[in-house]
Design an enzyme around this catalytic site. Structure first.
Site, PDB file in Angstrom:
ATOM      1  N   ASP A  25       1.147  -1.063   0.301  1.00 22.23           N
ATOM      2  CA  ASP A  25      -0.114  -0.289  -0.073  1.00 22.23           C
ATOM      3  C   ASP A  25       0.735   1.142   0.031  1.00 22.23           C
ATOM      4  O   ASP A  25       1.934   1.396   0.788  1.00 22.23           O
ATOM      5  CB  ASP A  25      -0.683   0.636   1.474  1.00 22.23           C
ATOM      6  CG  ASP A  25      -1.567  -0.836   1.323  1.00 22.23           C
ATOM      7  OD1 ASP A  25      -2.062  -1.542   0.305  1.00 22.23           O
ATOM      8  OD2 ASP A  25      -3.024  -0.615   1.431  1.00 22.23           O
ATOM      9  N   HIS A  78      -6.241   3.156  -4.169  1.00 20.18           N
ATOM     10  CA  HIS A  78      -6.360   3.389  -2.325  1.00 20.18           C
ATOM     11  C   HIS A  78      -6.356   4.628  -2.588  1.00 20.18           C
ATOM     12  O   HIS A  78      -6.362   5.634  -1.078  1.00 20.18           O
ATOM     13  CB  HIS A  78      -5.168   2.693  -2.054  1.00 20.18           C
ATOM     14  CG  HIS A  78      -4.605   2.537  -0.752  1.00 20.18           C
ATOM     15  ND1 HIS A  78      -5.285   1.905  -0.517  1.00 20.18           N
ATOM     16  CD2 HIS A  78      -3.684   2.836   0.141  1.00 20.18           C
ATOM     17  CE1 HIS A  78      -5.584   1.804   1.023  1.00 20.18           C
ATOM     18  NE2 HIS A  78      -4.137   2.186   0.971  1.00 20.18           N
ATOM     19  N   HIS A 174       3.875  -1.830   3.202  1.00 23.39           N
ATOM     20  CA  HIS A 174       3.913  -0.439   2.835  1.00 23.39           C
ATOM     21  C   HIS A 174       4.838  -0.312   2.267  1.00 23.39           C
ATOM     22  O   HIS A 174       6.294  -0.174   2.356  1.00 23.39           O
ATOM     23  CB  HIS A 174       3.360   0.684   3.535  1.00 23.39           C
ATOM     24  CG  HIS A 174       2.140   0.502   4.278  1.00 23.39           C
ATOM     25  ND1 HIS A 174       2.084  -0.535   5.688  1.00 23.39           N
ATOM     26  CD2 HIS A 174       1.011   1.183   3.653  1.00 23.39           C
ATOM     27  CE1 HIS A 174       0.264  -0.498   6.374  1.00 23.39           C
ATOM     28  NE2 HIS A 174      -0.025   0.845   4.884  1.00 23.39           N
TER      29      HIS A 174
END
Length: 210
Positions: A25, A78, A174
């Site tokens: 992410d 996202h 991430h």
């Protein structure tokens, strides 16, 4: 992805046994995404990259997005920013999702580029799952996190990732917005460990029987 879309965020990995679906992410990040892509390519591992519009529009972001797709990874919308969308109404959510799809597709030079997944920033879903399904995206669960926004010690993150990586499930790390070198080191280290133990790294998939 051919399974019917559902508003229940998807948390499973494709395949049976020692399988895991890596999801990444908050990028792409010119600082850390290249090293992660290098490592995944060397290991033949595909992942889902949940990308942020602001990151794509930052210097180097569009080129990284093109590389992500060219190297066989899968995209997840996202949002355009890191805003918490949990209290937004459906019209605001829809506008942001559509704008981020535009940013992604403009960067790729492909108005029909596939973006099969949606993941809510901060895991704050609100009505976003329903709108994502309406727009043809499967919500992707925020599960099995390693809290790499709190600390970047690679030893600590490796230990957390070993605990978070559960057979048959999605795991979340991430690569952005910046300062994720510890995450990258931990991810590649644990991938090597787990593959030596017989694990396979697949993509998210619907599962009807557990």
């Amino acid at each position: 992805m051919t399974a019917p879309l559902t508003t229940e965020p998807l948390a499973f990995a494709e395949g049976e046994g020692l399988v895991c679906a890596l999801t990444v992410d908050d990028g792409p990040s010119a600082e850390d995404t290249p090293a992660l892509l290098d490592g995944l390519a060397a290991r033949g591992v595909r992942a889902v990259f949940a990308v942020i519009g602001e990151q794509i529009q930052a210097p180097g972001g569009a080129a990284l997005l093109r590389r992500i797709v060219a190297e066989g990874h899968v995209l997840c919308n996202h949002s355009t920013s890191f805003a918490d969308m949990g209290a937004w109404d459906a019209d605001a959510v829809r506008a942001d999702m559509r704008r981020n799809l535009e940013i992604i597709r403009e960067a790729l030079g492909d108005p029909h580029a596939d973006v099969p997944y949606w993941r809510a920033p901060n895991g704050s879903w609100g009505v976003t799952a329903q709108v994502a399904v309406e727009l043809g995206m499967q919500p992707l669960a925020v599960v099995n996190v390693i809290f790499d926004w709190e600390d970047q010690d690679p030893e600590l993150l490796s230990a957390r990732l070993r605990d978070a990586m559960r057979p048959g499930e999605v795991v979340l790390v991430h690569d952005g917005p910046e300062g994720r070198a510890g995450t990258v080191e931990a991810v590649l280290r644990v991938i090597d460990e787990r593959r030596a133990e017989g694990w396979r790294f697949t993509l998210p998939a619907a599962r009807t029987v557990r």
